[in-house]
Design a protein around this motif. Structure first.
Motif: not given
Length: 470
Positions: A129-140
């Motif tokens: 969950i936390f890794a996907v949160v980090c991942a989603g930050t960058f395209p955003g």
């Protein structure tokens, strides 16, 4: 109730005809509850506080960098023509890969009835969950004007003249990653419900009891609740398992369907999935080795659990190494000049330092796991896992930057140099990840108590029936 299992903490010795115990010492059901619940009930230790201060400081740095980026523009990054996919996409793919092992451990190993998943699956799911949160930050934040990011959504509007391109794998990525994040979150939360009820029942504070009472959804532990829980958990596991394979396959399509030399290859889907499992398990070891020591969980997160993970890292590391070699072979065998140049450029061009760092960390360092001494010594496997994490970040850097920096037009070639904002955001994303993980460790059941007790019950039954572990 005492257990007829070895009192030592090394359960990695192979005994023909016997299955190694996964709960060690004279551990009882009550001991498991105490070990896990006390982490949330007692004041945090010095190691947790120190780690949280550092992680939270890095998180704040990330927040300030994002504000600076939005205020100033994406020119603060090192992205430049022709390398428009620089640091942010590298970070995105890296973090998505890290998020793979959680659901793999939880769903696939659950469906195959692998009992060694217990004790580590909860933390691995949280890591996802936390890794996907980090991942989603960058395209955003990569879209530039982040406040207009909603234009990317296909909402009905009379003023919207440009719709998302549904034939683009970039859009498939949005659906794949968001579906994966949603299912992983549900799977993680559902698995915690019985343990949250235990936290509720042990709470001496009214507010804690109320909070855990809401989170456990009125769990009473009745046979009807358990029956429905088991069915729903199995269904979610079956639904989540294909997502493990689909998410990084689709991420690989972002590259593979393009015409850029070095990207246009059919090996990317299996290569990306193997690499994601490789890096995900490495991150689980990076987290669990210190956690089991700090929270005194050695009897339920045993060397056998860690040993099994190192074997998976070794196997997937060899697959990744084979993929690196296959890429070179296909580039030679295909006789496409641009492809041949792309791979020669990777190994001997201006980014050779990054390529050989990747090879050292991803191909050479996992081979240390052939030695049992390394697989059963926590600090050694922790060091190797750090190298794997570094190597997998460099793998994404090599794929993205080397191909873009030298494509078909030599006059457009350029050298990518990250700025201080790039570096700060990369380090800050680790702050976000570790802040969330440390909060999880402090306030949520870090080990699946219900399943660990079921494993203990199984071992007790086998021990009393005299079947020697079978």
């Amino acid at each position: 109730m005492a257990l007829a299992v070895p009192t030592g903490l090394d359960n990695t010795k192979e005994r023909p005809g016997e299955r190694a115990p996964l709960v060690l010492g004279d551990t009882t059901y009550h001991d498991i509850t105490e070990m896990v619940s006390s982490i949330a009930e007692k004041p945090p230790g010095r190691a947790w506080v120190l780690g949280f201060i550092v992680a939270f400081a890095l998180l704040n740095m990330l927040g300030l960098c994002i504000l600076y980026l939005i205020y100033t523009g994406v020119g603060v990054w090192g992205n430049r023509a022709p390398i428009f996919w620089g640091w942010p996409i590298v970070n995105f793919v890296f973090w998505v890969g890290i998020g793979h092992a959680g659901t793999l451990i939880s769903a696939i190993l659950y469906l195959f009835r692998q009992e060694w998943r217990t004790s580590i699956n909860r933390a691995a799911e949280a890591m996802t969950i936390f890794a996907v949160v980090c991942a989603g930050t960058f395209p955003g934040i990569h879209v530039g004007r982040a406040w207009l990011a909603y234009w990317l959504a296909p909402y009905p509007s009379l003023n919207l003249w440009m719709w998302p391109q549904f034939r683009s794998p970039l859009l498939w990525d949005v659906f794949a990653v968001s579906t994966y994040a949603t299912v992983s979150l549900l799977f993680w939360y559902m698995g915690m419900v019985p343990d949250l009820a235990t936290f509720r029942d042990r709470s001496k504070n009214k507010w804690r009891r109320m909070a855990y009472g809401i989170l456990c959804l009125g769990w009473s532990g009745s046979s009807r609740h358990w029956m429905r829980y088991e069915k729903a958990y199995a269904l979610l596991a079956a639904f989540a398992a294909p997502l493990v394979l689909s998410v990084h396959t689709i991420v690989s399509f972002d590259f593979a369907v393009s015409q850029v030399p070095g990207w246009h290859t059919t090996i990317f889907p299996p290569y990306f999935v193997a690499g994601a499992i490789f890096s995900g398990f490495a991150m689980v070891i990076t987290l669990m080795v210190p956690a089991r020591k700090i929270f005194s969980l050695e009897k339920i997160i045993t060397l056998r659990h860690l040993d099994n993970m190192t074997r998976i890292i070794l196997a997937t590391g060899m697959i990744v190494g084979l993929a690196y070699g296959t890429e070179f072979f296909i580039a030679w065998y295909g006789q496409v000049p641009e492809e041949k140049f792309a791979f020669i450029n990777r190994a001997f061009g201006p980014y050779a330092w990054a390529y050989w760092t990747m090879i050292t960390c991803n191909v050479i360092s996992p081979n240390l796991f052939w030695f049992k001494k390394v697989r059963t010594t926590p600090w050694m496997m922790w060091v190797v896992s750090i190298f794997v994490n570094i190597g997998m970040w460099f793998e994404r850097f090599v794929i993205t930057v080397t191909s873009l920096s030298r494509d078909y037009l030599p006059s457009a070639w350029a050298y990518f140099e990250p700025t201080w904002v790039d570096w700060a955001m990369l380090v800050g994303s680790f702050g976000l990840f570790f802040t969330l993980f440390l909060l999880f460790c402090k306030f949520m059941p870090v080990v699946n108590m219900a399943e660990t007790k079921a494993t203990l019950a199984h071992e007790l039954h086998l021990s009393h029936s005299g079947h020697g572990g079978h």
